[in-house]
Motif scaffolding. Sequence first.
Motif, PDB file in Angstrom:
ATOM      1  N   TYR A 454       0.880  -1.169   0.000  1.00  0.00           N
ATOM      2  CA  TYR A 454       0.000   0.000   0.000  1.00  0.00           C
ATOM      3  C   TYR A 454       0.917   1.217   0.000  1.00  0.00           C
ATOM      4  N   PHE A 455       0.985   1.902  -1.126  1.00  0.00           N
ATOM      5  CA  PHE A 455       1.910   3.015  -1.282  1.00  0.00           C
ATOM      6  C   PHE A 455       1.216   4.337  -0.973  1.00  0.00           C
ATOM      7  N   GLY A 456       1.992   5.286  -0.471  1.00  0.00           N
ATOM      8  CA  GLY A 456       1.483   6.625  -0.207  1.00  0.00           C
ATOM      9  C   GLY A 456       2.347   7.674  -0.878  1.00  0.00           C
ATOM     10  N   ILE A 457       1.728   8.736  -1.354  1.00  0.00           N
ATOM     11  CA  ILE A 457       2.430   9.869  -1.936  1.00  0.00           C
ATOM     12  C   ILE A 457       2.146  11.097  -1.076  1.00  0.00           C
ATOM     13  N   TYR A 458       3.199  11.750  -0.612  1.00  0.00           N
ATOM     14  CA  TYR A 458       3.085  13.010   0.119  1.00  0.00           C
ATOM     15  C   TYR A 458       3.943  14.016  -0.630  1.00  0.00           C
ATOM     16  N   ALA A 459       3.311  14.969  -1.308  1.00  0.00           N
ATOM     17  CA  ALA A 459       4.063  15.895  -2.153  1.00  0.00           C
ATOM     18  C   ALA A 459       3.507  17.309  -2.034  1.00  0.00           C
ATOM     19  N   ALA A 460       4.411  18.273  -2.169  1.00  0.00           N
ATOM     20  CA  ALA A 460       4.011  19.679  -2.174  1.00  0.00           C
ATOM     21  C   ALA A 460       3.552  20.035  -3.574  1.00  0.00           C
ATOM     22  N   GLY A 461       2.264  20.283  -3.737  1.00  0.00           N
ATOM     23  CA  GLY A 461       1.711  20.601  -5.043  1.00  0.00           C
ATOM     24  C   GLY A 461       1.497  22.088  -5.227  1.00  0.00           C
ATOM     25  N   ALA A 462       0.879  22.433  -6.338  1.00  0.00           N
ATOM     26  CA  ALA A 462       0.556  23.821  -6.647  1.00  0.00           C
ATOM     27  C   ALA A 462      -0.961  23.976  -6.572  1.00  0.00           C
ATOM     28  N   TRP A 463      -1.439  24.790  -5.637  1.00  0.00           N
ATOM     29  CA  TRP A 463      -2.873  24.932  -5.436  1.00  0.00           C
ATOM     30  C   TRP A 463      -3.551  25.321  -6.747  1.00  0.00           C
ATOM     31  N   GLY A 464      -4.638  24.640  -7.048  1.00  0.00           N
ATOM     32  CA  GLY A 464      -5.350  24.852  -8.299  1.00  0.00           C
ATOM     33  C   GLY A 464      -4.947  23.865  -9.377  1.00  0.00           C
ATOM     34  N   ARG A 465      -3.795  23.182  -9.182  1.00  0.00           N
ATOM     35  CA  ARG A 465      -3.335  22.216 -10.174  1.00  0.00           C
ATOM     36  C   ARG A 465      -3.063  20.835  -9.577  1.00  0.00           C
TER      37      ARG A 465
END
Length: 540
Positions: A454-465
């Motif tokens: 069971y993999f998890g992704i924790y990433a800093a994204g760009a709000w709205g995208r």
Amino acid sequence: MLHKTRSWWGWGNTEDAVVGAEREALSRRVSQLLPDADLTPHSAPPVESFEVAASRVKPPPALASIVSEDARDRLAHSHGQAFRDVVRALLGKLPHVPDLVVRPTSEAEVIHVLDWCSDARIAVIPFGGGSSVVGGVEPRVDGEYSGVVSLDLTSMDRVLEVDHTSRAALVQAGVLGPHLEEQLRPRGYTLRFFPQSFEFSSLGGWLATRAGGHFATLLTHIDDLTESLRVVTPSGVVQSRRLPASGAGPSPDRLFLGSEGSLGVITQAWVRLQDRPRRRAAASVGFADHDAGVRAVRALSQSGLHPSNCRLLDPMEAFLNADSPTAVLLLGFESADHAVTPWMERALELCRDHGGTLAEPPRYTDTDSDGRAARGGTADSWRSSFLRMPYQRDALAAQGMIVETFETACTWDRFDALRAAVDEAAQDAMRQVGATGVVTCRFTHVYPDGPAPYFGIYAAGAWGRTVEQWDEIKAAVSEALIACGATITHHHAVGRDHRPWYDQQRPDLFAAALQAGKAALDPAGILNPGAVIDPLRPVA
């Protein structure tokens, strides 16, 4: 009992959302991990701000009393609970809204709804608790339909009969997990099926998606607890025979388990019960070497000990959710019949053989007949964190983070290559979309021939995208799963989001056979079109 309000846009109850000190602590933890993340919080728009079009269809007078055209109700039934669902709601972008929400109270009303919709060419999306994370309940419907109805079965929520001799129960499919257990508890029974979505998902949803539950070994899927099904289709009712096992040809139950409402509407099921467990053992085993922990879990899965809990958290997963500097194995046993101490002792021997260490002794608890026991320790800290994860996901999603999971299963000989391929694909995709993050892995279920990572992704994204960023990452890791011979899903179902990779995974001739079965059961092609299998175009 305090009445709580179900969130129309996110997970669970609005009163249980992550706020205050909990949110501040969560943000600090993320900032330590991803110091460049912009964690500015965003709020969900008021439900009144959505422009929900008037319904395109009108129900027959006989169904009027069970039909809702309320905009908030329709919006709540327009999406599931995946990261992309939550973020789109936060952005005010829910383009696919059902025309009506219909809540039948009997099988006769289900039949009436399917007859009406078949005649009027209205798509029907069966809806239980709405916890799908794969687009399974979203009315994202292609084709020439005059409208879309969300068929909410939660009014059909009773335990109808209990067979004490065979230890089984006949249950209506719309019952949510807690209400099912409330009805079984006075009789001394339990289904012992506790997915993470337990509080907000239904028996029918578990059956329709072949959900995975509490046990890490042995009885892992709802399939294992199903004795027979009753299914309403546009062509008639299918009732399978109650049997402990049968070798009489292909199983009718297996046809409908996992069909996600595309072949029929599950209205009732006989399910296998268990006595409520009275004895439990729990331990947390640390592994400085994660690969050694993997080998220990493989030894446990092949030992015949059948632990009820056997969750291995990699170092990053352990740090985020159990505040541990090393990989952690959460190990548990339980029984309604016998002491579990010998099983735990032997399991810990196997762990020590692979370098496992215990920071604290194992916990042994005897419970009362209601199955309640005192809690504490690392394992229960993880349990609390596990149940809070969806709420925390929503909080971080509202702060521009990409926080999502995906699960699979593979044979043991392929796991190392799979883990490396997934990590490489995820990291490359994050670079491509301009997101910085980490990939975590834990085992939720393990089998003698392989694990369910069971993999998890924790990433800093760009709000709205962030939805578009996640979609690119999801596509990349999904391609890696299929290329490595793993499954696109171990227990989250196919829905619409997994269709491209499920279509690659299943044999072409099987797809043709499944499509022919849908044509026989659902001639007008109205049932959850686009999920699992496309309907054949009806002959004009």
